[in-house]
Design a protein around this motif. Structure first.
Motif, PDB file in Angstrom:
ATOM      1  N   GLY A  69       0.790  -1.229   0.000  1.00  0.00           N
ATOM      2  CA  GLY A  69       0.000   0.000   0.000  1.00  0.00           C
ATOM      3  C   GLY A  69       0.819   1.274   0.000  1.00  0.00           C
ATOM      4  N   ARG A  70       2.130   1.136   0.087  1.00  0.00           N
ATOM      5  CA  ARG A  70       2.984   2.327   0.077  1.00  0.00           C
ATOM      6  C   ARG A  70       3.195   2.815  -1.357  1.00  0.00           C
ATOM      7  NH1 ARG A  70       5.481   2.709   5.240  1.00  0.00           N
ATOM      8  NH2 ARG A  70       5.168   0.789   6.410  1.00  0.00           N
ATOM      9  N   VAL A  71       3.553   4.077  -1.474  1.00  0.00           N
ATOM     10  CA  VAL A  71       3.821   4.681  -2.774  1.00  0.00           C
ATOM     11  C   VAL A  71       5.309   4.591  -3.048  1.00  0.00           C
ATOM     12  CG1 VAL A  71       3.674   6.785  -4.135  1.00  0.00           C
ATOM     13  CG2 VAL A  71       1.868   6.236  -2.502  1.00  0.00           C
ATOM     14  N   SER A  72       5.659   4.093  -4.221  1.00  0.00           N
ATOM     15  CA  SER A  72       7.053   3.952  -4.622  1.00  0.00           C
ATOM     16  C   SER A  72       7.345   4.931  -5.758  1.00  0.00           C
ATOM     17  CB  SER A  72       7.315   2.518  -5.089  1.00  0.00           C
ATOM     18  OG  SER A  72       8.618   2.402  -5.600  1.00  0.00           O
ATOM     19  N   VAL A  73       8.477   5.606  -5.675  1.00  0.00           N
ATOM     20  CA  VAL A  73       8.884   6.549  -6.713  1.00  0.00           C
ATOM     21  C   VAL A  73      10.281   6.158  -7.187  1.00  0.00           C
ATOM     22  CG1 VAL A  73       9.332   8.961  -7.292  1.00  0.00           C
ATOM     23  CG2 VAL A  73       7.503   8.386  -5.671  1.00  0.00           C
ATOM     24  N   ALA A  74      10.386   5.775  -8.447  1.00  0.00           N
ATOM     25  CA  ALA A  74      11.673   5.439  -9.054  1.00  0.00           C
ATOM     26  C   ALA A  74      12.107   6.611  -9.927  1.00  0.00           C
ATOM     27  CB  ALA A  74      11.547   4.168  -9.886  1.00  0.00           C
ATOM     28  N   MET A  75      13.395   6.952  -9.862  1.00  0.00           N
ATOM     29  CA  MET A  75      13.912   8.101 -10.612  1.00  0.00           C
ATOM     30  C   MET A  75      15.097   7.688 -11.458  1.00  0.00           C
ATOM     31  SD  MET A  75      13.832  11.133  -7.830  1.00  0.00           S
ATOM     32  CE  MET A  75      12.342  11.638  -7.043  1.00  0.00           C
ATOM     33  N   GLN A  76      15.217   8.368 -12.599  1.00  0.00           N
ATOM     34  CA  GLN A  76      16.344   8.124 -13.487  1.00  0.00           C
ATOM     35  C   GLN A  76      16.858   9.476 -13.986  1.00  0.00           C
ATOM     36  OE1 GLN A  76      15.316   5.697 -16.833  1.00  0.00           O
ATOM     37  NE2 GLN A  76      17.381   5.599 -17.595  1.00  0.00           N
ATOM     38  N   ASP A  77      18.159   9.636 -13.980  1.00  0.00           N
ATOM     39  CA  ASP A  77      18.819  10.864 -14.440  1.00  0.00           C
ATOM     40  C   ASP A  77      18.453  12.082 -13.588  1.00  0.00           C
ATOM     41  OD1 ASP A  77      19.995   9.398 -16.529  1.00  0.00           O
ATOM     42  OD2 ASP A  77      18.260   9.743 -17.826  1.00  0.00           O
ATOM     43  N   VAL A  78      18.114  11.869 -12.321  1.00  0.00           N
ATOM     44  CA  VAL A  78      17.784  12.946 -11.392  1.00  0.00           C
ATOM     45  C   VAL A  78      18.994  13.174 -10.488  1.00  0.00           C
ATOM     46  CG1 VAL A  78      16.238  13.655  -9.526  1.00  0.00           C
ATOM     47  CG2 VAL A  78      15.343  12.362 -11.465  1.00  0.00           C
ATOM     48  N   PRO A  79      19.400  14.416 -10.239  1.00  0.00           N
ATOM     49  CA  PRO A  79      20.554  14.679  -9.367  1.00  0.00           C
ATOM     50  C   PRO A  79      20.376  14.086  -7.967  1.00  0.00           C
ATOM     51  CG  PRO A  79      19.870  16.687 -10.494  1.00  0.00           C
ATOM     52  CD  PRO A  79      18.827  15.656 -10.774  1.00  0.00           C
ATOM     53  N   GLU A  80      21.480  13.712  -7.357  1.00  0.00           N
ATOM     54  CA  GLU A  80      21.444  13.060  -6.041  1.00  0.00           C
ATOM     55  C   GLU A  80      20.889  13.961  -4.940  1.00  0.00           C
ATOM     56  OE1 GLU A  80      24.936  10.992  -4.768  1.00  0.00           O
ATOM     57  OE2 GLU A  80      25.413  10.382  -6.809  1.00  0.00           O
ATOM     58  N   ASN A  81      21.019  15.274  -5.086  1.00  0.00           N
ATOM     59  CA  ASN A  81      20.544  16.198  -4.048  1.00  0.00           C
ATOM     60  C   ASN A  81      19.103  16.640  -4.263  1.00  0.00           C
ATOM     61  OD1 ASN A  81      23.061  16.136  -2.814  1.00  0.00           O
ATOM     62  ND2 ASN A  81      23.825  17.813  -4.071  1.00  0.00           N
ATOM     63  N   ARG A 107      -3.654  14.357   1.437  1.00  0.00           N
ATOM     64  CA  ARG A 107      -2.585  13.940   2.350  1.00  0.00           C
ATOM     65  C   ARG A 107      -1.227  14.344   1.786  1.00  0.00           C
ATOM     66  NH1 ARG A 107      -4.352   8.666   5.207  1.00  0.00           N
ATOM     67  NH2 ARG A 107      -6.596   8.816   4.992  1.00  0.00           N
ATOM     68  N   ASP A 108      -0.405  14.912   2.654  1.00  0.00           N
ATOM     69  CA  ASP A 108       0.999  15.137   2.297  1.00  0.00           C
ATOM     70  C   ASP A 108       1.716  13.805   2.488  1.00  0.00           C
ATOM     71  OD1 ASP A 108       0.737  17.866   1.753  1.00  0.00           O
ATOM     72  OD2 ASP A 108       0.942  18.371   3.871  1.00  0.00           O
ATOM     73  N   ILE A 109       2.488  13.409   1.496  1.00  0.00           N
ATOM     74  CA  ILE A 109       3.184  12.122   1.548  1.00  0.00           C
ATOM     75  C   ILE A 109       4.639  12.365   1.947  1.00  0.00           C
ATOM     76  CG2 ILE A 109       3.780  10.039   0.272  1.00  0.00           C
ATOM     77  CD1 ILE A 109       0.777  10.453   0.564  1.00  0.00           C
ATOM     78  N   VAL A 110       5.082  11.650   2.961  1.00  0.00           N
ATOM     79  CA  VAL A 110       6.467  11.722   3.431  1.00  0.00           C
ATOM     80  C   VAL A 110       7.197  10.493   2.894  1.00  0.00           C
ATOM     81  CG1 VAL A 110       7.958  11.753   5.459  1.00  0.00           C
ATOM     82  CG2 VAL A 110       5.762  12.960   5.495  1.00  0.00           C
ATOM     83  N   PHE A 111       8.357  10.733   2.281  1.00  0.00           N
ATOM     84  CA  PHE A 111       9.119   9.649   1.665  1.00  0.00           C
ATOM     85  C   PHE A 111      10.425   9.400   2.401  1.00  0.00           C
ATOM     86  CE2 PHE A 111       6.482  11.134  -1.847  1.00  0.00           C
ATOM     87  CZ  PHE A 111       6.023   9.940  -2.371  1.00  0.00           C
ATOM     88  N   THR A 112      10.895   8.160   2.305  1.00  0.00           N
ATOM     89  CA  THR A 112      12.240   7.800   2.749  1.00  0.00           C
ATOM     90  C   THR A 112      12.981   7.287   1.522  1.00  0.00           C
ATOM     91  OG1 THR A 112      11.534   5.560   3.313  1.00  0.00           O
ATOM     92  CG2 THR A 112      11.492   7.195   5.077  1.00  0.00           C
ATOM     93  N   GLY A 113      14.281   7.482   1.494  1.00  0.00           N
ATOM     94  CA  GLY A 113      15.093   7.036   0.364  1.00  0.00           C
ATOM     95  C   GLY A 113      15.829   8.199  -0.261  1.00  0.00           C
ATOM     96  N   ASN A 114      16.311   7.989  -1.472  1.00  0.00           N
ATOM     97  CA  ASN A 114      17.014   9.031  -2.206  1.00  0.00           C
ATOM     98  C   ASN A 114      16.861   8.778  -3.703  1.00  0.00           C
ATOM     99  OD1 ASN A 114      19.271   7.354  -3.209  1.00  0.00           O
ATOM    100  ND2 ASN A 114      19.791   7.204  -1.039  1.00  0.00           N
ATOM    101  N   PRO A 115      17.255   9.755  -4.553  1.00  0.00           N
ATOM    102  CA  PRO A 115      17.060   9.600  -5.996  1.00  0.00           C
ATOM    103  C   PRO A 115      17.799   8.403  -6.604  1.00  0.00           C
ATOM    104  CG  PRO A 115      17.452  11.897  -5.471  1.00  0.00           C
ATOM    105  CD  PRO A 115      17.712  11.113  -4.221  1.00  0.00           C
ATOM    106  N   VAL A 116      18.884   7.954  -5.959  1.00  0.00           N
ATOM    107  CA  VAL A 116      19.667   6.858  -6.535  1.00  0.00           C
ATOM    108  C   VAL A 116      18.949   5.521  -6.349  1.00  0.00           C
ATOM    109  CG1 VAL A 116      21.872   5.639  -6.432  1.00  0.00           C
ATOM    110  CG2 VAL A 116      21.804   8.132  -6.203  1.00  0.00           C
ATOM    111  N   VAL A 117      18.491   5.233  -5.123  1.00  0.00           N
ATOM    112  CA  VAL A 117      17.847   3.946  -4.845  1.00  0.00           C
ATOM    113  C   VAL A 117      16.330   4.016  -4.977  1.00  0.00           C
ATOM    114  CG1 VAL A 117      19.702   3.191  -3.335  1.00  0.00           C
ATOM    115  CG2 VAL A 117      17.732   4.349  -2.355  1.00  0.00           C
ATOM    116  N   GLY A 118      15.774   5.201  -5.048  1.00  0.00           N
ATOM    117  CA  GLY A 118      14.331   5.371  -5.136  1.00  0.00           C
ATOM    118  C   GLY A 118      13.739   5.753  -3.795  1.00  0.00           C
TER     119      GLY A 118
END
Length: 148
Positions: free
Chosen positions: A76-88, A105-116
């Motif tokens: 049920g969680r939202v997953s965001v995958a990124m490609q060619d996005v800067p690390e910061n 709802r404001d969605i709070v994410f954990t992770g980073n652009p490299v791993v998603g």
């Protein structure tokens, strides 16, 4: 020898014809309501005056070359995958119900652009519209996608 066309025959023809018309109208109304996202501009004239600016923002966004894919995973969680996005880059998102009871709802994410990224909390079942924004300095990428 054929039987004469009676009032009973005419009644069946009328009921059958109107039945088909009503069935098609009900089907088309169901499609219309199911496909309406609920988004309407407050002032269409003002929106028309801003259209060229929106096109320029879209062209600038496409020139960044960033690719972002939003999906819902089994838990049920939202997953965001990124490609060619800067690390910061910083990801923000808001989920809202397009129809029925208003829920935003404001969605709070954990992770980073490299791993998603993955949302910290699961999103309740149902239809949601996700407004995603990825920023890195002055560069901004925005999108709205539907999650079911």
């Amino acid at each position: 020898m054929s039987k004469p066309f009676t009032g009973r025959h005419m009644t069946m023809v009328m009921v059958g014809g109107f039945g088909i018309v009503i069935a098609v109208n009900a089907y088309m109304a169901t499609l219309a309501v199911g496909g309406f996202s609920g988004v309407v501009v407050k002032n269409s004239y003002v929106a028309s005056q801003q259209f060229n600016g929106w096109l320029e923002q879209t062209e600038a966004q496409e020139a960044l070359g960033w690719h972002v894919v939003v999906s819902r995973v089994a838990n049920g969680r939202v997953s965001v995958a990124m490609q060619d996005v800067p690390e910061n880059a910083v990801l923000t998102a808001v989920a809202r119900r397009p129809l029925g009871e208003p829920d935003t709802r404001d969605i709070v994410f954990t992770g980073n652009p490299v791993v998603g990224f993955q949302s910290a909390e699961p999103l309740p079942a149902g239809r949601w519209l996700m407004r995603i924004s990825v920023t890195d300095g002055d560069d901004e990428w925005r999108s709205e996608s539907e999650l079911k």
